[in-house]
Design an enzyme around this catalytic site. Structure first.
Site, PDB file in Angstrom:
ATOM      1  N   GLU A   1     147.387  19.024 -54.379  1.00 20.45           N
ATOM      2  CA  GLU A   1     146.858  19.082 -53.021  1.00 20.45           C
ATOM      3  C   GLU A   1     146.220  20.447 -52.754  1.00 20.45           C
ATOM      4  OE1 GLU A   1     149.783  18.152 -50.067  1.00 20.45           O
ATOM      5  OE2 GLU A   1     148.319  18.080 -48.451  1.00 20.45           O
TER       6      GLU A   1
ATOM      7  N   GLY B   1     150.734  18.035 -41.759  1.00 19.56           N
ATOM      8  CA  GLY B   1     151.837  17.688 -40.880  1.00 19.56           C
ATOM      9  C   GLY B   1     153.189  18.010 -41.490  1.00 19.56           C
ATOM     10  N   ALA B   2     153.288  17.885 -42.831  1.00 18.10           N
ATOM     11  CA  ALA B   2     154.586  18.062 -43.466  1.00 18.10           C
ATOM     12  C   ALA B   2     154.619  19.179 -44.502  1.00 18.10           C
ATOM     13  CB  ALA B   2     155.047  16.756 -44.111  1.00 18.10           C
ATOM     14  N   SER B   3     153.457  19.700 -44.910  1.00 20.32           N
ATOM     15  CA  SER B   3     153.456  20.807 -45.870  1.00 20.32           C
ATOM     16  C   SER B   3     152.261  21.716 -45.608  1.00 20.32           C
ATOM     17  CB  SER B   3     153.389  20.275 -47.312  1.00 20.32           C
ATOM     18  OG  SER B   3     152.132  19.700 -47.574  1.00 20.32           O
ATOM     19  N   THR B   4     152.344  22.924 -46.184  1.00 13.09           N
ATOM     20  CA  THR B   4     151.211  23.839 -46.090  1.00 13.09           C
ATOM     21  C   THR B   4     150.938  24.392 -47.482  1.00 13.09           C
ATOM     22  OG1 THR B   4     150.269  25.683 -44.830  1.00 13.09           O
ATOM     23  CG2 THR B   4     152.549  25.937 -45.532  1.00 13.09           C
ATOM     24  N   GLN B   5     149.645  24.626 -47.789  1.00 12.47           N
ATOM     25  CA  GLN B   5     149.250  25.065 -49.115  1.00 12.47           C
ATOM     26  C   GLN B   5     148.443  26.359 -49.048  1.00 12.47           C
ATOM     27  OE1 GLN B   5     150.595  21.481 -48.961  1.00 12.47           O
ATOM     28  NE2 GLN B   5     148.453  21.428 -48.411  1.00 12.47           N
TER      29      GLN B   5
END
Ligand SMILES: *[C@@H]1O[C@H](CO)[C@@H](O)[C@H](O)[C@H]1NC(C)=O
Ligand SMILES: *[C@@H]1O[C@H](CO)[C@@H](O)[C@H](O)[C@H]1NC(C)=O
Ligand SMILES: *[C@@H]1O[C@H](CO)[C@@H](O)[C@H](O)[C@H]1NC(C)=O
Ligand SMILES: *[C@@H]1O[C@H](CO)[C@@H](O)[C@H](O)[C@H]1NC(C)=O
Ligand SMILES: *[C@@H]1O[C@H](CO)[C@@H](O)[C@H](O)[C@H]1NC(C)=O
Ligand SMILES: *[C@@H]1O[C@H](CO)[C@@H](O)[C@H](O)[C@H]1NC(C)=O
Length: 495
Positions: free
Chosen positions: A165, A204-208
């Site tokens: 991702e 919404g549920a993770s950050t990269q």
């Protein structure tokens, strides 16, 4: 006199023809005679809060050129993300029908069969696969069943890893901004000097966070090597699960319930009934879950507009106390110092855009971002509603979102004022949304070659050179003729 002017006419015409020809050759050509055939590709971005469909298009004759693939159209699926259908998998498939029907209309009928269709699910499904692998498998099976009913070339529904991702978001941004390779006006490829752009995505549920780095990553899980257009890239990437915007809000809610009888990030004058089941059902709030609680009971919680307490609540999401490597971002995750320019998209953009446009506050420096966040978190509910009457249900959560973004960038990733100067916040490049979806499709359809492409003008390059020489000779001949006539006109011995 008239004869003299008349005798000048042929060489002048010749010169004009030569010049016109040369100019025409220098103008970037477009195929006007017949519009180039287009190819299409469809990606369903199945995020934790909702699914978006992107249709991309590109001219077939320029397949390996950078920046050629662009967005044709898009569609937002109504309802929640596919992971919210854990108890009703067939509903997940059905939810996609409206957008897929739009795809049938947006892609020309004779192209349906050759149009690849992908579904990629991200952190929402990663979480579901953690809590219930069975449920996540049946959701994927249900969407697969739906997608195979369409005439497109369906190539699978998968859960992307956090690493993929991050890297595909980085590929998308740099592809669209033509940071990998460009060609000059004579059709030669060259590598732009500006280097690549780091990418920051907040879902919404993770950050990269993903950026090119000179030194090897101390943790191999954080390094990806890519070969694009003949160039090798070493890229640092990490995806933080449970650090996406919605999960952060749930975790802060759980912390507020635990530590206070109020929510310091919510505005004074705002209050709501919190259903405990909603707060504690996510694996991200597992650590804060009380031993026993009545899942169907509701707790009354009101805001207190307290920037300082809100900040300490947000800081509680990060663990800076241990690091197994020479340097870490947080939670013992290796990260080299941030380097180069960055683009922040998705919820990074929406958060900063709210501070800028709704609050009317500048956010060009780290200090300004901090001040804007404190100002936002100090607003009462009625002040906020007066500023943003159309914002709806999310309005009460903007303070928490902004505080998280500000702390993540400064304390988490370690951006200082200088590094922050190279960060831009944007959701699109041209008409194309920046996200992992385009990079995913480019990779799966092999649209980015590993090696440098040959000369772009390819087949017509030879004839282009011949024409160039021909017109140049024409121009030269005209000039010589003109000079000779001018001399003979001046020379008294001329007859
Ligand atoms: C779910 O998680 C397991 C364990 O990490 C993994 O092996 C599996 O591939 C995942 N399922 C999907 C559909 O990705
Ligand atoms: C849980 O809460 C609901 C609604 O408040 C109530 O009706 C029910 O009796 C509670 N159950 C227990 C075990 O306390
Ligand atoms: C931070 O992480 C370390 C190591 O994983 C752990 O021992 C410690 O309890 C954590 N601290 C907090 C406040 O969660
Ligand atoms: C919050 O607002 C009050 C009055 O509206 C003001 O006195 C105070 O200085 C503000 N605090 C911050 C941190 O901006
Ligand atoms: C892109 O696809 C190739 C196979 O065609 C694969 O080897 C490579 O790892 C992929 N890149 C990324 C970033 O996943
Ligand atoms: C694009 O690149 C691939 C792999 O490098 C090659 O097979 C293909 O023929 C190229 N397509 C065009 C139109 O140049």
């Amino acid at each position: 006199m008239a004869r003299k002017v008349l005798s000048l006419l042929p060489p002048l015409l010749l010169a004009a023809a030569g010049l016109t020809g040369l100019l025409l050759l220098c103008i970037p050509t477009r195929d006007i005679r017949e519009p180039p055939a287009l190819k299409y590709g469809i990606v369903l971005d199945a995020g934790s809060s909702h699914t978006s469909m992107f249709i991309y298009k590109w001219p077939t004759d320029k397949e390996n050129d950078t920046g050629i693939v662009g967005q044709h159209s898009s569609c937002d699926v109504r309802g929640g993300g596919i992971s919210s259908y854990a108890n009703n998998p067939s509903g997940a498939g059905q939810s996609l029908a409206e957008c897929l029907d739009q795809a049938l209309r947006d892609v020309p009928r004779d192209r349906h069969m050759g149009t690849p269709l992908y579904l990629g699910a991200t952190a929402g499904m990663r979480l579901l696969n953690l809590t219930s692998p069975k449920a996540s498998a049946s959701v994927l099976a249900a969407v697969t069943q739906k997608l195979t009913q369409y005439p497109f070339d369906f190539r699978g529904a998968r859960i992307l890893s956090g690493q993929d991702e991050g890297v595909f978001g980085w590929v998308t941004a740099n592809y669209l901004l033509e940071n990998f390779i460009k060609y000059d006006w004579v059709g030669r490829w060259f590598r732009p000097r500006k280097g690549t752009l780091g990418a920051m995505d907040l879902g919404g549920a993770s950050t990269q966070i993903t950026f090119e780095t000179a030194s090897p990553a101390e943790d191999p899980a954080n390094e990806v090597q890519l070969r694009l257009y003949g160039q090798q890239y070493r890229v640092y990437t990490h995806s933080f699960l449970c650090y996406g915007r919605d999960q952060v809000l749930q975790r802060l809610l759980a912390s507020a319930l635990q530590a206070h009888s109020f929510h310091p990030c919510w505005p004074t004058g705002y209050s709501t009934q919190v259903l405990l089941q909603d707060v504690y059902q996510s694996p991200c709030t597992m650590a804060q879950r009380p031993q026993t609680f009545n899942s169907s009971s509701r707790v009354h919680l009101s805001g207190s507009s307290n920037p300082a307490l809100c900040r300490s609540l947000v800081l509680g999401l990060f663990n800076f106390s241990s690091c197994r490597f020479s340097q870490c971002s947080f939670n013992s995750i290796f990260q080299p110092p941030v380097a180069g320019n960055f683009i922040g998209f998705s919820a990074f953009f929406y958060t900063v855009d709210f501070l800028r446009t709704v609050m009317g506050l500048p956010v060009a420096t780290m200090k300004q971002l901090e001040d804007a966040t404190l100002t936002l978190c100090n607003q009462t509910w009625s002040e906020l509603q007066a500023r943003a009457p159309n914002e709806g249900a999310r309005l009460s959560d903007y303070c928490a979102g902004a505080m998280f973004v500000q702390q993540l960038l400064s304390r988490g990733y370690g951006f200082d004022e200088r590094a922050f100067g190279g960060v831009t916040f944007q959701k699109k490049a041209g008409d194309t949304a920046v996200g992992w979806a385009l990079g995913y499709m480019l990779n799966l359809t092999n649209l980015i070659p590993a090696e440098t492409p040959k000369l772009r003008k390819g087949t017509d390059f030879g004839s282009w050179v011949v024409l160039l020489v021909l017109f140049a000779v024409l121009l030269l001949a005209a000039v010589v003729l003109l000079l000779r006539q001018a001399r003979s006109a001046k020379s008294p011995s001329a007859i």
